[in-house]
Design a protein around this motif. Structure first.
Motif, PDB file in Angstrom:
ATOM      1  N   TYR A 282       0.808  -1.218   0.000  1.00 32.38           N
ATOM      2  CA  TYR A 282       0.000   0.000   0.000  1.00 32.38           C
ATOM      3  C   TYR A 282       0.846   1.275   0.000  1.00 32.38           C
ATOM      4  O   TYR A 282       0.300   2.381  -0.037  1.00 32.38           O
ATOM      5  N   LYS A 283       2.158   1.118   0.080  1.00 35.25           N
ATOM      6  CA  LYS A 283       3.062   2.263   0.177  1.00 35.25           C
ATOM      7  C   LYS A 283       2.673   3.146   1.366  1.00 35.25           C
ATOM      8  O   LYS A 283       2.540   4.374   1.263  1.00 35.25           O
ATOM      9  N   ALA A 284       2.470   2.456   2.499  1.00 34.47           N
ATOM     10  CA  ALA A 284       2.033   3.117   3.726  1.00 34.47           C
ATOM     11  C   ALA A 284       3.145   3.164   4.765  1.00 34.47           C
ATOM     12  O   ALA A 284       2.895   3.356   5.950  1.00 34.47           O
ATOM     13  N   GLY A 285       4.376   2.975   4.317  1.00 32.87           N
ATOM     14  CA  GLY A 285       5.527   2.948   5.216  1.00 32.87           C
ATOM     15  C   GLY A 285       6.591   2.029   4.652  1.00 32.87           C
ATOM     16  O   GLY A 285       6.634   1.776   3.437  1.00 32.87           O
ATOM     17  N   PHE A 286       7.426   1.490   5.521  1.00 30.19           N
ATOM     18  CA  PHE A 286       8.503   0.603   5.092  1.00 30.19           C
ATOM     19  C   PHE A 286       8.573  -0.627   5.996  1.00 30.19           C
ATOM     20  O   PHE A 286       8.569  -0.502   7.222  1.00 30.19           O
ATOM     21  N   VAL A 287       8.648  -1.792   5.385  1.00 27.09           N
ATOM     22  CA  VAL A 287       8.839  -3.044   6.112  1.00 27.09           C
ATOM     23  C   VAL A 287      10.218  -3.566   5.730  1.00 27.09           C
ATOM     24  O   VAL A 287      10.534  -3.714   4.546  1.00 27.09           O
ATOM     25  N   PHE A 288      11.038  -3.868   6.740  1.00 22.00           N
ATOM     26  CA  PHE A 288      12.447  -4.162   6.498  1.00 22.00           C
ATOM     27  C   PHE A 288      12.922  -5.306   7.384  1.00 22.00           C
ATOM     28  O   PHE A 288      12.266  -5.668   8.369  1.00 22.00           O
ATOM     29  N   ASP A 289      14.053  -5.887   7.033  1.00 24.43           N
ATOM     30  CA  ASP A 289      14.654  -6.943   7.847  1.00 24.43           C
ATOM     31  C   ASP A 289      15.131  -6.364   9.176  1.00 24.43           C
ATOM     32  O   ASP A 289      15.472  -5.177   9.264  1.00 24.43           O
ATOM     33  N   PHE A 290      15.180  -7.234  10.195  1.00 22.94           N
ATOM     34  CA  PHE A 290      15.626  -6.754  11.497  1.00 22.94           C
ATOM     35  C   PHE A 290      17.151  -6.700  11.563  1.00 22.94           C
ATOM     36  O   PHE A 290      17.824  -7.728  11.594  1.00 22.94           O
ATOM     37  N   SER A 291      17.667  -5.498  11.562  1.00 21.13           N
ATOM     38  CA  SER A 291      19.098  -5.244  11.797  1.00 21.13           C
ATOM     39  C   SER A 291      19.243  -3.760  12.050  1.00 21.13           C
ATOM     40  O   SER A 291      18.392  -2.960  11.632  1.00 21.13           O
ATOM     41  N   ILE A 292      20.296  -3.381  12.721  1.00 18.67           N
ATOM     42  CA  ILE A 292      20.527  -1.962  13.000  1.00 18.67           C
ATOM     43  C   ILE A 292      20.637  -1.185  11.688  1.00 18.67           C
ATOM     44  O   ILE A 292      20.060  -0.102  11.545  1.00 18.67           O
ATOM     45  N   LYS A 293      21.330  -1.755  10.736  1.00 20.10           N
ATOM     46  CA  LYS A 293      21.505  -1.086   9.439  1.00 20.10           C
ATOM     47  C   LYS A 293      20.180  -0.872   8.731  1.00 20.10           C
ATOM     48  O   LYS A 293      19.899   0.212   8.195  1.00 20.10           O
ATOM     49  N   ASP A 294      19.331  -1.902   8.729  1.00 14.15           N
ATOM     50  CA  ASP A 294      18.050  -1.784   8.027  1.00 14.15           C
ATOM     51  C   ASP A 294      17.092  -0.835   8.745  1.00 14.15           C
ATOM     52  O   ASP A 294      16.290  -0.142   8.097  1.00 14.15           O
ATOM     53  N   ILE A 295      17.135  -0.815  10.063  1.00 13.78           N
ATOM     54  CA  ILE A 295      16.335   0.160  10.816  1.00 13.78           C
ATOM     55  C   ILE A 295      16.778   1.573  10.454  1.00 13.78           C
ATOM     56  O   ILE A 295      15.956   2.457  10.190  1.00 13.78           O
ATOM     57  N   GLN A 296      18.094   1.769  10.408  1.00 13.70           N
ATOM     58  CA  GLN A 296      18.642   3.082  10.063  1.00 13.70           C
ATOM     59  C   GLN A 296      18.220   3.505   8.659  1.00 13.70           C
ATOM     60  O   GLN A 296      17.787   4.643   8.439  1.00 13.70           O
ATOM     61  N   LEU A 297      18.334   2.587   7.707  1.00 11.11           N
ATOM     62  CA  LEU A 297      17.989   2.911   6.317  1.00 11.11           C
ATOM     63  C   LEU A 297      16.527   3.293   6.174  1.00 11.11           C
ATOM     64  O   LEU A 297      16.187   4.222   5.436  1.00 11.11           O
ATOM     65  N   ALA A 298      15.640   2.575   6.882  1.00  8.23           N
ATOM     66  CA  ALA A 298      14.208   2.877   6.810  1.00  8.23           C
ATOM     67  C   ALA A 298      13.906   4.246   7.407  1.00  8.23           C
ATOM     68  O   ALA A 298      13.150   5.047   6.832  1.00  8.23           O
ATOM     69  N   LEU A 299      14.514   4.533   8.558  1.00  7.78           N
ATOM     70  CA  LEU A 299      14.329   5.838   9.181  1.00  7.78           C
ATOM     71  C   LEU A 299      14.864   6.953   8.275  1.00  7.78           C
ATOM     72  O   LEU A 299      14.206   7.988   8.089  1.00  7.78           O
ATOM     73  N   GLN A 300      16.047   6.733   7.719  1.00  5.60           N
ATOM     74  CA  GLN A 300      16.650   7.739   6.854  1.00  5.60           C
ATOM     75  C   GLN A 300      15.798   7.989   5.623  1.00  5.60           C
ATOM     76  O   GLN A 300      15.594   9.150   5.206  1.00  5.60           O
ATOM     77  N   LYS A 301      15.290   6.916   5.070  1.00  4.33           N
ATOM     78  CA  LYS A 301      14.449   7.033   3.873  1.00  4.33           C
ATOM     79  C   LYS A 301      13.199   7.860   4.173  1.00  4.33           C
ATOM     80  O   LYS A 301      12.792   8.716   3.376  1.00  4.33           O
ATOM     81  N   PHE A 302      12.598   7.596   5.337  1.00 10.22           N
ATOM     82  CA  PHE A 302      11.380   8.341   5.685  1.00 10.22           C
ATOM     83  C   PHE A 302      11.677   9.811   5.953  1.00 10.22           C
ATOM     84  O   PHE A 302      10.986  10.703   5.448  1.00 10.22           O
ATOM     85  N   ILE A 303      12.697  10.082   6.739  1.00  8.04           N
ATOM     86  CA  ILE A 303      13.042  11.466   7.077  1.00  8.04           C
ATOM     87  C   ILE A 303      13.345  12.281   5.818  1.00  8.04           C
ATOM     88  O   ILE A 303      13.015  13.467   5.729  1.00  8.04           O
ATOM     89  N   ASN A 304      13.941  11.644   4.825  1.00 11.48           N
ATOM     90  CA  ASN A 304      14.326  12.334   3.600  1.00 11.48           C
ATOM     91  C   ASN A 304      13.165  12.571   2.635  1.00 11.48           C
ATOM     92  O   ASN A 304      13.312  13.277   1.633  1.00 11.48           O
ATOM     93  N   LEU A 305      11.991  11.981   2.916  1.00  9.00           N
ATOM     94  CA  LEU A 305      10.835  12.185   2.050  1.00  9.00           C
ATOM     95  C   LEU A 305      10.348  13.621   2.114  1.00  9.00           C
ATOM     96  O   LEU A 305      10.515  14.313   3.129  1.00  9.00           O
ATOM     97  N   SER A 306       9.714  14.080   1.073  1.00  9.02           N
ATOM     98  CA  SER A 306       9.110  15.411   1.075  1.00  9.02           C
ATOM     99  C   SER A 306       7.837  15.382   1.931  1.00  9.02           C
ATOM    100  O   SER A 306       7.292  14.310   2.222  1.00  9.02           O
ATOM    101  N   SER A 307       7.359  16.535   2.311  1.00 10.65           N
ATOM    102  CA  SER A 307       6.123  16.624   3.106  1.00 10.65           C
ATOM    103  C   SER A 307       4.949  16.008   2.353  1.00 10.65           C
ATOM    104  O   SER A 307       4.098  15.338   2.949  1.00 10.65           O
ATOM    105  N   LYS A 308       4.919  16.211   1.055  1.00  9.20           N
ATOM    106  CA  LYS A 308       3.842  15.658   0.236  1.00  9.20           C
ATOM    107  C   LYS A 308       3.895  14.138   0.233  1.00  9.20           C
ATOM    108  O   LYS A 308       2.861  13.456   0.336  1.00  9.20           O
TER     109      LYS A 308
END
Length: 342
Positions: A282-308
């Motif tokens: 649904y493109k309603a967020g990010f589902v990722f593998d459990f690891s510190i790196k993957d948690i970081q990448l998901a957070l970074q990806k979200f923070i970098n998104l535009s407001s829209k």
């Protein structure tokens, strides 16, 4: 048709199971006659009381595994020739089985597997949970019915989102909180972003480890433990202030807080060991593998998104719940399940 619901404990600090069972019963009250009993209630203490209660019901629905109270309820039900349903609610997931492994291995061979093999139906809340049960060699019929999610309509529209990532769950090692801190520390361009932590402290030692790591990583100004809140009004307010929800869990048979976040237009970041791959669909967020790196990448990806882009994710989140987890649809499946045993 009369259904008896049996749980070991039923209190708000129990988290998702408390919410799921309470909501399920609320929506079933117009369809069936039922009673909820649990060990920490004052309804009864001795076997005689339990026997007398079970006698008055047609279907006995037991939530959980392992504990003497639930085992006793099951065997009394069978002696009285009652129909039984077992909902493991995550107690038999691979991660859970690794905790106190030796004791559980003994209990599995002594009684727990026999209970699962001799109940009429096993209720799983996701296909992941169903498959994990089959992997244990369980051959009993398994019915998959997810928890329903309440969609609240009293949330303010067009509220200005704050730069807050929300963690809302029990403080327990299963939830991946320490790994989340490590990932948060590695984030770039996170100026003004905060990580707010809400939840009851189930594991005191783990909470102390959490506080120590916040200090060691020098995150006190960015990561804030906000304590525990209960009730829909308080939760709606907290969820409404956030920009996204994160649960980097190591194991979830469902994850009720994930559904609650989605229903309140919050994009969700969670792991592949939860049954929420549909979030990616649904493109309603990010589902990722459990690891510190993957948690970081998901957070970074979200923070970098535009407001829209963030706003569109929020709209997709609520759409996901409306199309798949509305209680008006889910409750009919529970009713049909009970009728099939009547």
């Amino acid at each position: 048709m009369r259904v008896l619901f049996v749980v070991n404990s039923h209190y708000q600090a129990y988290g998702g199971p408390y919410t799921a069972i309470s909501d399920q019963l609320y929506h079933l009250k117009k369809l069936i006659s039922f009673k909820l009993i649990y060990k920490n209630s004052s309804t009864f203490i001795y076997n005689l009381n339990l026997t007398q209660i079970i006698k008055n019901y047609d279907v006995i629905h037991i939530y959980g595994s392992w504990t003497p109270f639930l085992v006793r309820a099951f065997f009394i039900s069978k002696i009285l020739k009652k129909k039984t349903i077992i909902s493991p609610i995550g107690t038999l997931e691979p991660w859970a089985l690794k905790q106190k492994r030796f004791k559980k291995k003994i209990a599995w061979h002594l009684y727990q597997k026999a209970i699962l093999q001799n109940t009429n139906i096993i209720h799983a809340t996701s296909h992941i949970e169903s498959q994990n049960l089959k992997n244990l060699g369980i051959t009993t019929k398994i019915k998959v019915i997810p928890h329903g999610i309440n969609v609240h309509t009293n949330r303010k529209k067009n509220i200005k989102k704050k730069k807050i990532i929300l963690f809302f769950s029990r403080i327990h090692k299963k939830k991946g909180l320490l790994e989340l801190l490590e990932a948060w520390k590695k984030l770039k361009n996170k100026k003004d972003w905060k990580l707010h932590i809400y939840g009851p402290i189930e594991d005191k030692k783990y909470f102390q480890d959490f506080l120590k790591k916040v200090k060691t990583l020098k995150l006190a100004k960015e990561v804030i433990f906000k304590g525990t809140i209960y009730g829909d009004v308080s939760k709606i307010k907290v969820f409404s202030n956030a920009s996204a929800f994160i649960l980097p869990s190591k194991s979830e048979n469902f994850g009720i807080s994930i559904g609650e976040a989605l229903a309140l237009n919050l994009p969700v970041l969670t792991t592949t060991v939860t049954p929420w791959e549909i979030i990616n669909t649904y493109k309603a967020g990010f589902v990722f593998d459990f690891s510190i790196k993957d948690i970081q990448l998901a957070l970074q990806k979200f923070i970098n998104l535009s407001s829209k882009e963030k706003s569109l994710m929020g709209l997709n989140a609520k759409k996901l719940i409306k199309e798949n987890f509305l209680y008006s649809d889910i409750v009919k499946k529970y009713y049909k399940l009970y009728k099939s045993l009547n």
